[in-house]
Design an enzyme around this catalytic site. Structure first.
Site, mmCIF file in Angstrom:
data_model
loop_
_atom_site.group_PDB
_atom_site.id
_atom_site.type_symbol
_atom_site.label_atom_id
_atom_site.label_comp_id
_atom_site.label_asym_id
_atom_site.label_seq_id
_atom_site.Cartn_x
_atom_site.Cartn_y
_atom_site.Cartn_z
ATOM 1 N N PRO A 29 77.401 -63.274 -4.073
ATOM 2 C CA PRO A 29 76.225 -63.003 -4.626
ATOM 3 C C PRO A 29 75.882 -61.619 -4.101
ATOM 4 O O PRO A 29 75.998 -61.105 -3.001
ATOM 5 C CB PRO A 29 75.271 -64.121 -3.894
ATOM 6 C CG PRO A 29 75.930 -64.314 -2.463
ATOM 7 C CD PRO A 29 77.458 -64.080 -2.999
ATOM 8 N N ALA A 31 72.605 -58.776 -4.483
ATOM 9 C CA ALA A 31 71.238 -58.615 -5.179
ATOM 10 C C ALA A 31 71.517 -57.210 -5.953
ATOM 11 O O ALA A 31 72.236 -56.183 -5.710
ATOM 12 C CB ALA A 31 70.278 -58.469 -4.085
ATOM 13 N N CYS A 114 71.315 -62.980 4.685
ATOM 14 C CA CYS A 114 70.626 -61.465 4.290
ATOM 15 C C CYS A 114 70.165 -60.819 5.504
ATOM 16 O O CYS A 114 69.300 -61.218 6.235
ATOM 17 C CB CYS A 114 69.751 -61.765 3.089
ATOM 18 S SG CYS A 114 69.117 -60.292 2.644
ATOM 19 N N GLY A 216 84.253 -61.257 3.919
ATOM 20 C CA GLY A 216 84.176 -60.094 4.559
ATOM 21 C C GLY A 216 85.526 -59.310 4.369
ATOM 22 O O GLY A 216 86.623 -59.662 4.968
ATOM 23 N N ASP A 217 85.441 -58.290 3.677
ATOM 24 C CA ASP A 217 86.509 -57.157 3.867
ATOM 25 C C ASP A 217 87.727 -57.664 2.855
ATOM 26 O O ASP A 217 88.797 -57.173 3.145
ATOM 27 C CB ASP A 217 87.217 -56.851 4.843
ATOM 28 C CG ASP A 217 85.836 -56.124 5.785
ATOM 29 O OD1 ASP A 217 85.037 -55.636 5.291
ATOM 30 O OD2 ASP A 217 85.984 -56.015 7.105
ATOM 31 N N GLY A 239 83.099 -59.527 -2.508
ATOM 32 C CA GLY A 239 81.639 -58.772 -2.675
ATOM 33 C C GLY A 239 82.139 -57.244 -3.091
ATOM 34 O O GLY A 239 82.303 -57.009 -4.274
#
Ligand SMILES: Cc1cc2nc3c(=O)[nH]c(=O)nc-3n(C[C@H](O)[C@H](O)[C@H](O)COP(=O)(O)O)c2cc1C
Length: 334
Positions: A29, A31, A114, A216-217, A239
């Site tokens: 996700p 934003a 978040c 993460g990464d 991400g």
């Protein structure tokens, strides 16, 4: 299907509650980014599951027009997880119930990671919840018992390095009835900097039986495989490496299947996908907003392309679809 192929397919998929996810690569996700057009591209290029950007519990309850618009999705994107954030038990239950009945999403995800001040400090939501495992457990329990869709939770390692508590929190989330958990292996204090600590994901995986999605990464096939192998997690979430790069999902899938690295997309593919992305955004949000969003996406798509620095700058100032396409054509046809 031969027995070997079947074994490989099962090995490369995972489940969230009753839902079968066809591979182990998930879109994060984000934003302002993970909206319908972006999720469609991610699914077309191989994401097994996509997460929609977070929406606020209060925004849903008060029927804020902007928040309601964020729920837009198409069938092509499924399976899809809709994320909500908030910190009040009653409003979280109300918001989750709204999504359960008004959205075609497959999973309801709760944001407990978040770090931005508006969410984590002002609303005491997102990563701030990591400081209150009791509240986490009650929110998850209440939401799970109020909705019919599977509920998942996305957490961080902890609030800061002195209070790393992902394992304790994950156990409470499992006890509360969640169907999976995503661990972004950074503390709130780290924000998006520093390195993700894979040991945290590994420890969480060792202490719960529900599926764990590591985050993460993850940058490519080898880093995805390393996260899966090292931590034992059930899937990886991508991400920032997906920004301007929906091809990353098929690249990772291929690498996990047979260790081969796909070739990077051709300039023709990149140009085509940028225009496809722009046109889908225009359809959803109108030309003005679409162009503003493509001012960010454009340069991301061009990352690593030689001699594209002038085009990157130009795209951050375009005002119309026509201009945007003309600049791309000038560059790619040169
Ligand atoms: C622009 C942006 C927006 C994000 N928005 C959200 C969000 O709405 N909900 C959430 O749980 N995480 C959000 N994140 C965090 C990502 O989901 C992910 O956990 C983080 O980027 C680490 O993964 P990566 O190293 O693959 O980028 C956001 C990250 C970025 C860069």
């Amino acid at each position: 299907m031969t027995y070997d192929t079947m074994k490989r397919v099962i090995f490369l998929s995972f489940k969230i509650g009753p839902l079968n996810i066809e591979n182990k690569v998930v879109l994060a996700p984000m934003a302002g980014v993970s909206n319908s057009p972006f999720r469609i591209l991610a699914r077309r290029h191989g994401a097994g599951l996509v997460f929609a950007e977070m929406v606020s519990d209060k925004g849903l309850i008060y029927q804020n027009a902007k928040t309601i618009k964020l729920l837009f999705m198409t069938t092509e994107e499924r399976p899809l997880a809709q994320q909500i954030f908030g910190s009040n038990l009653d409003t979280m239950v109300e918001a989750a119930t709204y999504i359960d009945t008004h959205s075609n999403c497959d999973v309801i995800d709760i944001n407990m990671g978040c770090p931005v001040p508006k969410v984590a400090l002002r609303a005491q939501a997102g990563a701030s919840l990591m400081k209150n495992p009791d509240l986490i457990e009650s929110i998850v329990k209440a939401v799970v018992s109020s909705v019919s869709k599977p509920v998942t939770v996305k957490i961080r390692s902890g609030w800061d390095e002195k209070t790393i508590n992902a394992v304790e929190v994950a156990k409470r989330i499992e006890a509360a009835g969640a169907s999976a958990i995503t661990v972004h292996a950074r503390t709130r204090a780290q924000g998006y900097g520093g390195k993700a600590n894979l040991d945290i994901i590994r420890e969480v995986k060792q202490h719960v039986t529900i599926p764990v999605i590591g985050n993460g990464d993850v940058l490519d096939g080898p880093s995805a495989k390393h996260m899966l192998d090292y931590t034992g997690c059930d899937a990886v979430m991508v991400g920032r490496a997906a920004l301007g790069n929906p091809w990353i999902f098929q690249e990772i899938n291929q690498y996990l299947k047979d260790g081969t690295m796909l070739e990077r997309p051709s300039h023709t593919d990149i140009r085509h996908t940028m225009i496809e992305h722009l046109e889908a955004l225009i359809k959803l949000k109108g030309e003005h907003i679409a162009i503003l969003e493509m001012r960010s996406h454009g340069p991301w798509y061009l990352k690593g392309i030689e001699h594209a620095s002038k085009l990157r700058r130009t795209l951050t100032q375009t005002k119309t679809k026509e201009d945007f396409i003309r600049h791309l054509d000038d560059f790619f046809r040169a």
